[in-house]
Design an enzyme around this catalytic site. Structure first.
Site, PDB file in Angstrom:
ATOM      1  N   LEU A  37     135.897  21.921  18.705  1.00 41.29           N
ATOM      2  CA  LEU A  37     136.668  23.065  19.225  1.00 41.29           C
ATOM      3  C   LEU A  37     136.444  24.297  18.345  1.00 41.29           C
ATOM      4  N   ASP A  61     133.958  16.793  13.813  1.00 40.95           N
ATOM      5  CA  ASP A  61     132.782  17.596  13.465  1.00 40.95           C
ATOM      6  C   ASP A  61     131.572  16.653  13.418  1.00 40.95           C
ATOM      7  N   ILE A  62     130.530  16.962  14.167  1.00 39.67           N
ATOM      8  CA  ILE A  62     129.364  16.048  14.178  1.00 39.67           C
ATOM      9  C   ILE A  62     128.690  15.956  12.809  1.00 39.67           C
ATOM     10  N   SER A  87     125.115  27.831  19.865  1.00 38.95           N
ATOM     11  CA  SER A  87     124.177  28.042  20.975  1.00 38.95           C
ATOM     12  C   SER A  87     123.792  29.502  21.244  1.00 38.95           C
ATOM     13  N   THR A 127     116.357  22.894  24.326  1.00 42.84           N
ATOM     14  CA  THR A 127     116.168  24.159  25.034  1.00 42.84           C
ATOM     15  C   THR A 127     114.685  24.510  25.141  1.00 42.84           C
ATOM     16  N   ASP A 128     114.339  25.267  26.175  1.00 41.94           N
ATOM     17  CA  ASP A 128     112.947  25.749  26.296  1.00 41.94           C
ATOM     18  C   ASP A 128     112.610  26.744  25.186  1.00 41.94           C
ATOM     19  N   GLU A 129     113.640  27.259  24.497  1.00 42.74           N
ATOM     20  CA  GLU A 129     113.381  28.274  23.467  1.00 42.74           C
ATOM     21  C   GLU A 129     112.616  27.699  22.279  1.00 42.74           C
ATOM     22  N   TYR A 154     118.265  30.315  15.918  1.00 48.06           N
ATOM     23  CA  TYR A 154     118.810  29.325  16.864  1.00 48.06           C
ATOM     24  C   TYR A 154     117.720  28.358  17.310  1.00 48.06           C
ATOM     25  N   SER A 155     116.609  28.897  17.843  1.00 44.70           N
ATOM     26  CA  SER A 155     115.589  28.004  18.401  1.00 44.70           C
ATOM     27  C   SER A 155     114.904  27.194  17.303  1.00 44.70           C
ATOM     28  N   LYS A 158     117.150  24.278  16.738  1.00 47.22           N
ATOM     29  CA  LYS A 158     117.025  23.293  17.835  1.00 47.22           C
ATOM     30  C   LYS A 158     115.685  22.544  17.711  1.00 47.22           C
ATOM     31  N   ASN A 183     117.587  28.766  30.835  1.00 48.73           N
ATOM     32  CA  ASN A 183     118.931  29.367  30.714  1.00 48.73           C
ATOM     33  C   ASN A 183     119.846  28.884  31.828  1.00 48.73           C
ATOM     34  N   PRO A 209     125.783  46.040  28.348  1.00 41.83           N
ATOM     35  CA  PRO A 209     124.650  46.347  27.463  1.00 41.83           C
ATOM     36  C   PRO A 209     123.393  45.577  27.842  1.00 41.83           C
ATOM     37  N   ARG A 277     117.256  43.333  20.835  1.00 46.40           N
ATOM     38  CA  ARG A 277     117.549  42.204  19.934  1.00 46.40           C
ATOM     39  C   ARG A 277     116.362  42.020  18.987  1.00 46.40           C
TER      40      ARG A 277
HETATM   41  P1  NAD Z   1     128.468  26.119  24.027  1.00 43.04           P
HETATM   42  O1  NAD Z   1     128.309  27.038  22.856  1.00 43.04           O
HETATM   43  O2  NAD Z   1     129.149  26.599  25.259  1.00 43.04           O
HETATM   44  O3  NAD Z   1     129.258  24.795  23.562  1.00 43.04           O
HETATM   45  C1  NAD Z   1     128.982  24.155  22.353  1.00 43.04           C
HETATM   46  C2  NAD Z   1     130.114  23.152  22.093  1.00 43.04           C
HETATM   47  O4  NAD Z   1     129.810  22.467  20.870  1.00 43.04           O
HETATM   48  C3  NAD Z   1     131.481  23.818  21.898  1.00 43.04           C
HETATM   49  O5  NAD Z   1     132.461  23.143  22.652  1.00 43.04           O
HETATM   50  C4  NAD Z   1     131.739  23.679  20.409  1.00 43.04           C
HETATM   51  O6  NAD Z   1     133.128  23.562  20.093  1.00 43.04           O
HETATM   52  C5  NAD Z   1     130.982  22.402  20.089  1.00 43.04           C
HETATM   53  N1  NAD Z   1     130.609  22.323  18.669  1.00 43.04           N
HETATM   54  C6  NAD Z   1     130.035  23.302  17.909  1.00 43.04           C
HETATM   55  N2  NAD Z   1     129.873  22.855  16.649  1.00 43.04           N
HETATM   56  C7  NAD Z   1     130.322  21.574  16.611  1.00 43.04           C
HETATM   57  C8  NAD Z   1     130.406  20.585  15.596  1.00 43.04           C
HETATM   58  N3  NAD Z   1     130.004  20.836  14.338  1.00 43.04           N
HETATM   59  N4  NAD Z   1     130.908  19.369  15.909  1.00 43.04           N
HETATM   60  C9  NAD Z   1     131.348  19.110  17.175  1.00 43.04           C
HETATM   61  N5  NAD Z   1     131.310  20.015  18.180  1.00 43.04           N
HETATM   62  C10 NAD Z   1     130.800  21.236  17.894  1.00 43.04           C
HETATM   63  O7  NAD Z   1     126.999  25.599  24.336  1.00 43.04           O
HETATM   64  P2  NAD Z   1     126.313  25.309  25.748  1.00 43.04           P
HETATM   65  O8  NAD Z   1     125.814  26.573  26.309  1.00 43.04           O
HETATM   66  O9  NAD Z   1     127.200  24.433  26.555  1.00 43.04           O
HETATM   67  O10 NAD Z   1     125.043  24.471  25.254  1.00 43.04           O
HETATM   68  C11 NAD Z   1     125.103  23.050  25.152  1.00 43.04           C
HETATM   69  C12 NAD Z   1     123.767  22.539  24.644  1.00 43.04           C
HETATM   70  O11 NAD Z   1     122.733  22.928  25.543  1.00 43.04           O
HETATM   71  C13 NAD Z   1     123.370  23.088  23.273  1.00 43.04           C
HETATM   72  O12 NAD Z   1     122.788  22.064  22.520  1.00 43.04           O
HETATM   73  C14 NAD Z   1     122.354  24.173  23.589  1.00 43.04           C
HETATM   74  O13 NAD Z   1     121.419  24.320  22.549  1.00 43.04           O
HETATM   75  C15 NAD Z   1     121.707  23.616  24.860  1.00 43.04           C
HETATM   76  N6  NAD Z   1     121.184  24.647  25.768  1.00 43.04           N
HETATM   77  C16 NAD Z   1     121.995  25.613  26.302  1.00 43.04           C
HETATM   78  C17 NAD Z   1     121.464  26.534  27.200  1.00 43.04           C
HETATM   79  C18 NAD Z   1     122.316  27.580  27.871  1.00 43.04           C
HETATM   80  O14 NAD Z   1     121.796  28.344  28.688  1.00 43.04           O
HETATM   81  N7  NAD Z   1     123.601  27.657  27.604  1.00 43.04           N
HETATM   82  C19 NAD Z   1     120.106  26.498  27.528  1.00 43.04           C
HETATM   83  C20 NAD Z   1     119.301  25.530  26.936  1.00 43.04           C
HETATM   84  C21 NAD Z   1     119.857  24.592  26.078  1.00 43.04           C
HETATM   85  P1  TYD Z   2     121.498  35.165  26.428  1.00 44.14           P
HETATM   86  O1  TYD Z   2     122.427  34.961  27.581  1.00 44.14           O
HETATM   87  O2  TYD Z   2     122.076  35.471  25.086  1.00 44.14           O
HETATM   88  O3  TYD Z   2     120.564  33.876  26.379  1.00 44.14           O
HETATM   89  P2  TYD Z   2     119.185  33.623  25.544  1.00 44.14           P
HETATM   90  O4  TYD Z   2     119.069  34.634  24.469  1.00 44.14           O
HETATM   91  O5  TYD Z   2     119.420  32.251  24.979  1.00 44.14           O
HETATM   92  O6  TYD Z   2     118.087  33.671  26.548  1.00 44.14           O
HETATM   93  O7  TYD Z   2     120.508  36.344  26.808  1.00 44.14           O
HETATM   94  C1  TYD Z   2     119.733  36.283  27.988  1.00 44.14           C
HETATM   95  C2  TYD Z   2     118.852  37.519  28.013  1.00 44.14           C
HETATM   96  O8  TYD Z   2     119.695  38.667  28.188  1.00 44.14           O
HETATM   97  C3  TYD Z   2     118.100  37.760  26.716  1.00 44.14           C
HETATM   98  O9  TYD Z   2     116.812  38.300  27.048  1.00 44.14           O
HETATM   99  C4  TYD Z   2     118.925  38.791  25.972  1.00 44.14           C
HETATM  100  C5  TYD Z   2     119.552  39.596  27.103  1.00 44.14           C
HETATM  101  N1  TYD Z   2     120.890  40.149  26.850  1.00 44.14           N
HETATM  102  C6  TYD Z   2     121.145  41.506  27.100  1.00 44.14           C
HETATM  103  O10 TYD Z   2     120.247  42.266  27.491  1.00 44.14           O
HETATM  104  N2  TYD Z   2     122.409  41.970  26.890  1.00 44.14           N
HETATM  105  C7  TYD Z   2     123.414  41.183  26.441  1.00 44.14           C
HETATM  106  O11 TYD Z   2     124.554  41.672  26.240  1.00 44.14           O
HETATM  107  C8  TYD Z   2     123.147  39.796  26.195  1.00 44.14           C
HETATM  108  C9  TYD Z   2     124.222  38.868  25.701  1.00 44.14           C
HETATM  109  C10 TYD Z   2     121.862  39.323  26.431  1.00 44.14           C
END
Ligand code: NAD
Ligand code: TYD
Length: 338
Positions: A37, A61-62, A87, A127-129, A154-155, A158, A183, A209, A277
């Protein structure tokens, strides 16, 4: 015997959707949602399932080795589906340390616990990143063979965790799968990422933005299609294999933002171009052929998915307003104790 499934990060966006999908679909499985959380975790999303007999919540906590080992020894899980992570790329640029701790060390602790207590399969959600970036040539895609070349903290964290998962398979024979998705978007997406941020800001008539020129491309996957993909990999994926999950829905960021503004009937003057960014990846695009051969097909196009998502945000304003204000973390009364 009932199977025990540990889902980490099940209070977050994708993990939360997957917890609900599993609790409702597999009444014969016990679903354990383990989550620290953090700012990104929220349990109010689970109010419809929190009283179900096959659902348990564990706050932990993992990266807390002692607690995780004690839990695994007690429960002897059949499957781990590992989502928990830091993430958000922008946060990793300002504070990389917590990404290494959670994403790398936390994954290694879970792998150790699974190795010590035995497991049917460990599914690592990546992630694809990790593949880095593609240029704008629309005929190029990430495949499972693309070399890992992560660009952001981040990537990189991962990719490091992916390599540990691979190493535990190669060295200790741990049964694993890695999934690498594009994404995601859909219900309960925290409004710091592009799509939920845009929807919430447009609904509040605030500026949106766009980093740089808005021409960066992402491949958008509806979270419900992602849940179905993980379900398939969990049950049918060949041990040791990596599966890419992508929606074949490439859009520039500017196209995404304009689509949302137009669906909501607002003015494009809400768009504000801001500084780019750091290290901004140009393009992500997935070739999901391997997963399609296993039997997966996305149900959503970007148009049907974004319409569903926008409607969800219109219907659930209370949720995202609470999330934005940070006042939403209801503590879970039925907490599991280790
Ligand atoms: P999120 O940030 O919404 O959720 C992450 C969750 O992990 C949260 O509930 C947080 O409380 C929990 N968490 C964080 N640190 C922790 C810890 N130390 N111990 C236990 N719990 C912890 O993330 P998401 O967008 O749901 O992404 C989930 C997974 O999918 C991640 O591994 C992310 O890398 C991967 N992923 C996400 C996307 C995307 O578009 N959101 C795309 C590709 C991969
Ligand atoms: P994001 O949702 O942060 O995902 P990721 O960086 O993991 O792909 O961003 C998606 C794309 O949108 C990325 O190219 C960055 C851009 N972006 C903006 O232009 N404005 C914003 O406020 C945010 C959060 C992202």
């Amino acid at each position: 015997m009932r199977k025990k499934i540990l889902i980490t990060g099940g209070a977050g966006f994708i993990g939360g959707n997957f917890v609900q999908y599993m609790v409702n679909k597999y009444l014969e499985y016990d679903i354990y949602n383990l989550d620290l959380l953090t700012y990104a975790g929220d349990l109010t999303k689970h109010k419809e399932i929190e009283d179900k007999k096959n659902y348990f919540f564990i706050r932990a906590d993992i990266a807390d080795r002692e607690t995780i080992l004690a839990l695994f020894e007690k429960e002897k899980f059949d499957y781990v589906v590992h989502f928990a992570a830091e993430s958000h790329v922008d946060r990793s640029i300002t504070d990389p340390g917590v990404f290494v701790r959670t994403n790398v060390l936390g994954t290694q602790v879970l792998l150790d616990a699974a190795k010590l207590t035995g497991i049917t399969k460990f599914i690592h959600v990546s992630t694809d990143e990790v593949y880095g970036e593609l240029d704008f040539d629309p005929t190029t895609f990430f495949t499972e063979e693309t070399p890992l070349q992560p660009n952001s903290p981040y990537s990189a964290s991962k990719a490091s965790s992916d390599l540990l998962v691979r190493a535990y398979h190669e060295t200790y024979g741990l049964p694993v799968n890695i999934t690498r998705c594009s994404n995601n978007y859909g219900p309960y997406h925290f409004p710091e990422k592009l799509i939920p941020l845009t929807i919430s800001r447009v609904l509040n008539e605030q500026k949106v933005p766009i980093y740089g020129d808005g021409k960066n491309i992402r491949d958008w996957l509806h979270v419900f299609d992602h849940c179905a993909a993980i379900d398939l990999v969990m049950h049918e994926g060949v041990i040791g294999e990596v599966y890419n999950v992508g929606g074949h829905n490439e859009r520039t960021n500017l196209e995404v933002v304009k689509t949302i503004i137009n669906v909501l009937g607002k003015s494009e003057e809400l768009i504000e171009f801001v500084a780019d960014r750091l290290g901004h990846d140009k393009r992500y695009a997935i070739d999901p052929t391997k997963l399609e051969k296993l039997g997966w097909k996305p149900k959503y196009t970007f148009e049907t998915g974004i319409a569903q998502t926008i409607q969800w945000y219109l219907d659930n304003k209370e949720w995202w307003e609470q999330v934005i204000s940070g006042k939403y973390q209801k503590y879970f009364e039925k907490q599991y104790s280790i």
